[in-house]
Scaffold this active site. Sequence first.
Site, PDB file in Angstrom:
ATOM      1  N   ASP A  99       0.831  -1.195   0.000  1.00  0.00           N
ATOM      2  CA  ASP A  99       0.000   0.000   0.000  1.00  0.00           C
ATOM      3  C   ASP A  99       0.871   1.254   0.000  1.00  0.00           C
ATOM      4  OD1 ASP A  99      -2.647   1.378   0.490  1.00  0.00           O
ATOM      5  OD2 ASP A  99      -1.602   1.961   2.319  1.00  0.00           O
ATOM      6  N   GLU A 121       1.683  -0.436  -4.990  1.00  0.00           N
ATOM      7  CA  GLU A 121       0.759   0.640  -5.309  1.00  0.00           C
ATOM      8  C   GLU A 121       1.661   1.870  -5.459  1.00  0.00           C
ATOM      9  OE1 GLU A 121      -3.349   2.661  -3.652  1.00  0.00           O
ATOM     10  OE2 GLU A 121      -1.777   2.180  -2.216  1.00  0.00           O
TER      11      GLU A 121
END
Length: 710
Positions: free
Chosen positions: A347, A383
């Site tokens: 993330d 990401e």
Amino acid sequence: MTAVEIWPGRPAPLGATYDGAGTNFSVFSEGADGIELCLFDDDGHEARHELTDVTAFHHHGYVRGVHPGQRYGFRAHGPWDPGRGLRFNPGKLLLDPYATAVDGEVRWDDAVFGHRLGIADDVIDVRDSAPFVPRSVVTSPWFDWGDDRPPSIPMDETVVYELHVKGFTQQHPGIDPELRGTYLGLAEPAAVEHLVKLGVTTVELMPVHQFIHDHQLFARGLRNYWGYNSIGFLAPHNGYAAHGQRGQQVLEFKQMVKALHAAGIEVILDVVYNHTAEGNRLGPTLSMRGLDNAAYYRLDPHDRARYVDYTGTGNTMNMRHPHVLQLIMDSLRYWVTEMHVDGFRFDLAATLARELHDVDRLSSFFDLIQQDPIVSRVKLIAEPWDLGEGGYQVGNFPPLWSEWNGRYRDTVRDYWRGHEATLAEFASRFTGSADLYETSGRRPHASINFVTAHDGFTLTDLVSYDVKHNKDNGEENRDGEDHNRSWNCGVEGPTDDPKVLELRARQRRNFLVTLFISQGVPMLLAGDEMGRTQRGNNNAYCQDNEISWVDWDNKDDELLAYTRALIALRQKHPVFRRGGHFAGTAVPGSDAPDVAWFTPAGEPMTDHDWQQGYARSLTVFLNGDGITDRGPRGERIVDDSFFVLFNAHREASRFTLPVGPWASRWEVLFDTTDAPPPDEHDYSGLTFTPGSHIHLGGRSMAVLRESPGP
């Protein structure tokens, strides 16, 4: 509690390590004057023991007779001086950053904060937080893995399925009600069967590191459903355990992985190492803030009472500190070696590369990954953005890494909603985004292609809503993305209009066909194959209810069958998942180029054609004889060739099949104007020859395969 003797123990490994006779405890703190180990009996009574042995800032001790299931925590003594970044407060019970299990959750009381709420954030609050915070748990290292082996799916054969452990299982009628919403629920035969029949190879689990439910959400009667609020990087979230939180969650997670591996399915974790649940300077003191705030977090160099925030959550992990890097690497290795996971999706991964200010492509974190003999061998997905300046880094990650390709998502959405000037960009994304990845030596599988993900509209909502509808989140519809590149097909939200419903169904098929025949690795959001809706909510992070859960009772069986057929087509034909980028030239063994683009009239695309902003239709030829990859034993890979016709105009268009060094006959496998899923093994539909005209409906596409003839 019975008096215990603390032996010196060992500084490594960090955490609580059970050896069959007792447990070694070790915790890092560079700034603390002293650390107390706090042991809790079954009635909740606490016994504090000072860890007097310190080695290289590791406070450690060994306790005989401490077995798995024992609950514990730490208290850190030292200076309270927020202006210098020091927030030691022995009134706060602290979770072990290396805990492999956590019991309980935060009960929001003023005592969980290190400062006096409502007075000043630099005034210490010494009230005991123990009654209101969770405990770390000693766990057993032993588990019978049997003959478990990693499926080791090659990246170019991977189909990722992003799912939420609870959301996927909570309403599944084939799962034991006592196991719904849990790791064991995902291991149930009914859940595994759906994944196998769908044809996905890899599940990407939304965060399962121990996380907490934010104070602000608690005050609104909501919960942190997504879980991007980690407080324990080695502990599986206890809320997904079926039979207890005193280590049972570890065993149940392992059982889940073992069951999925037995079905040939990999497990990837969505991990959040960029920040923790302790938030900004006004947040709670639960673990790292109390142990060594200045080491664990990026502090504002001009005001060390404040935190640097590249994540939008209040704090940022200090990747410049060697112990923070060690914690993250130890966590990654633990999940691979002890929990048998097959990879990670990071993330806000750009945050992990920030050593000074700018995102550093060769930061220490990526150097460590590259050199690590364990972590470097599993799937690594970034990401590739964060909220800081220069944080959008799509295409800039090092070799070994794949990336969520946000440019693929945006371009495909724009193309199918009829946005102007997208042809050239669309062609690049469809063929593997060589402009982003080829110069760094990466192959098409560096691109994780997706149209929808947990963050944003579902596929059904993407074609049903022009704007977000997030009022249930309690933020007056201010949260969530405003620019969704969505189109409601004429009516906002639910409708009975058959023309609108047919168009929406066709648009869903367009997105799915495009996704699964694009070069790169496709990622499907759980439930999109069945028509799941979140009723227009594009930020359902706090909706732990029917808004977010997969609705198995109202699944779209026709769409499910269509998706299964698409995934089967992709897996059968390597021309859709090439190992290398297209060259656009002929290769030995074929008179045709490996890829070629044509206008609807069947003429080769010119520079002028690519630059026409109004153009929304084109044809691509994919040469099955033009694959340069070799099989695992060096064999040449040969496949059927395909023509793919795209028409994003709202009106029907006439396409002419090109004349040239192509096959002599073509059969239609997919036409998105047709709802029933095709059966490639029992096909008796339309066939065409070069020069033939094909009338393709508005906003539709067709996939044609070379036919051997009658």
